[in-house]
Design an enzyme around this catalytic site. Sequence first.
Site, PDB file in Angstrom:
ATOM      1  N   SER A  19      -0.612  -7.308  14.550  1.00 60.09           N
ATOM      2  CA  SER A  19       0.058  -6.215  13.834  1.00 60.09           C
ATOM      3  C   SER A  19      -0.948  -5.277  13.160  1.00 60.09           C
ATOM      4  O   SER A  19      -1.876  -5.707  12.479  1.00 60.09           O
ATOM      5  CB  SER A  19       1.005  -6.782  12.782  1.00 60.09           C
ATOM      6  OG  SER A  19       1.584  -5.729  12.031  1.00 60.09           O
ATOM      7  N   LYS A  70      13.996  -9.067  13.271  1.00 55.83           N
ATOM      8  CA  LYS A  70      14.738  -7.881  12.835  1.00 55.83           C
ATOM      9  C   LYS A  70      16.236  -8.123  12.719  1.00 55.83           C
ATOM     10  O   LYS A  70      16.897  -7.534  11.858  1.00 55.83           O
ATOM     11  CB  LYS A  70      14.457  -6.713  13.779  1.00 55.83           C
ATOM     12  CG  LYS A  70      13.023  -6.219  13.715  1.00 55.83           C
ATOM     13  CD  LYS A  70      12.797  -5.011  14.615  1.00 55.83           C
ATOM     14  CE  LYS A  70      11.353  -4.550  14.552  1.00 55.83           C
ATOM     15  NZ  LYS A  70      11.121  -3.329  15.375  1.00 55.83           N
ATOM     16  N   ASP A 107      12.668   2.232  11.822  1.00 55.90           N
ATOM     17  CA  ASP A 107      12.375   2.551  13.221  1.00 55.90           C
ATOM     18  C   ASP A 107      13.163   3.775  13.682  1.00 55.90           C
ATOM     19  O   ASP A 107      12.648   4.616  14.413  1.00 55.90           O
ATOM     20  CB  ASP A 107      12.716   1.371  14.137  1.00 55.90           C
ATOM     21  CG  ASP A 107      11.701   0.242  14.061  1.00 55.90           C
ATOM     22  OD1 ASP A 107      10.534   0.513  13.716  1.00 55.90           O
ATOM     23  OD2 ASP A 107      12.081  -0.905  14.344  1.00 55.90           O
ATOM     24  N   ARG A 155      18.622  -6.023  32.076  1.00 60.42           N
ATOM     25  CA  ARG A 155      18.423  -7.071  33.076  1.00 60.42           C
ATOM     26  C   ARG A 155      19.584  -8.060  33.179  1.00 60.42           C
ATOM     27  O   ARG A 155      19.567  -8.925  34.040  1.00 60.42           O
ATOM     28  CB  ARG A 155      17.133  -7.847  32.774  1.00 60.42           C
ATOM     29  CG  ARG A 155      15.880  -7.003  32.914  1.00 60.42           C
ATOM     30  CD  ARG A 155      14.632  -7.839  32.759  1.00 60.42           C
ATOM     31  NE  ARG A 155      13.419  -7.040  32.863  1.00 60.42           N
ATOM     32  CZ  ARG A 155      12.815  -6.718  33.997  1.00 60.42           C
ATOM     33  NH1 ARG A 155      13.338  -7.117  35.144  1.00 60.42           N
ATOM     34  NH2 ARG A 155      11.710  -5.997  33.994  1.00 60.42           N
TER      35      ARG A 155
END
Length: 277
Positions: A19, A70, A107, A155
Amino acid sequence: MPSTDTRRAAVLGKPVDHSLSPVLHRAAYAELGLDGWSYDRYETDEVQLRGFVAGLGPEWAGLSLTMPLKRAALALCETATPVARSVEAVNTLVRDADGGWHGDNTDVPGLVAALRERGVEKAPEAAVLGAGATASSALAALASIGAERVAVYVRSEARAEEVREWGRRLGVEAAARPWERAAEALHLPLVIATTPAGAADALAAEVPERPGTLFDVLYEPWPTPLAARWAERGGTVLGGLDLLVHQAVLQVERMTGTAPAPLAAMRTAGTAALAAR
């Protein structure tokens, strides 16, 4: 004036050694004169998260959360912003006056700010590659800049249903499409790639002659094969460092109560740290 109050913050995740958040936040503290502030990293998984947060003393001002925390962090919040709840992802915990934790998602506005910096103000039509926590934030960011239709390449059918639910909550037409058709996305004016390292490499061979804008949220390794080919073809490319810096600016402001955070100093520090690796 410099602040000498002892306050602590950190980034949590697993893995977390890679990070850049400590570099960015420490650069901000130095620029802002917050001498008593420290920022560290701790490897923490979903099972350990609740106990770790419960054990923090009053000197702790905030936490940055990376994968895989998160979504798990939302359950720890006494309060949370509407955007964090809408995407079911918290990347920022801020200590409130009563000692509880307020959840936020930087974000989403970080994506918007990074796009705006590169001249992308609106995107009626766009694509997202992947369907993890960052993908939900990307979808929310696209909704906030006027996207009416977003193709999301996934997917599995389970992920496809999640994508459709995100779209219903965010008020955007989110069309889940199979990953095998992901090359179609590259012809849209804006593509946000949220996949893990290597997952989208094969798409580099499919980049059209006149690509639009690619926002690849990876920053290491950089450039990705997809980003490199996109740039070679003359398209606009944003990378993970763009997102990381802009969302970290907002985290610093929320945790310290000091604004504006020093974007330029944080970007310089992040760029230098990546170059040294």
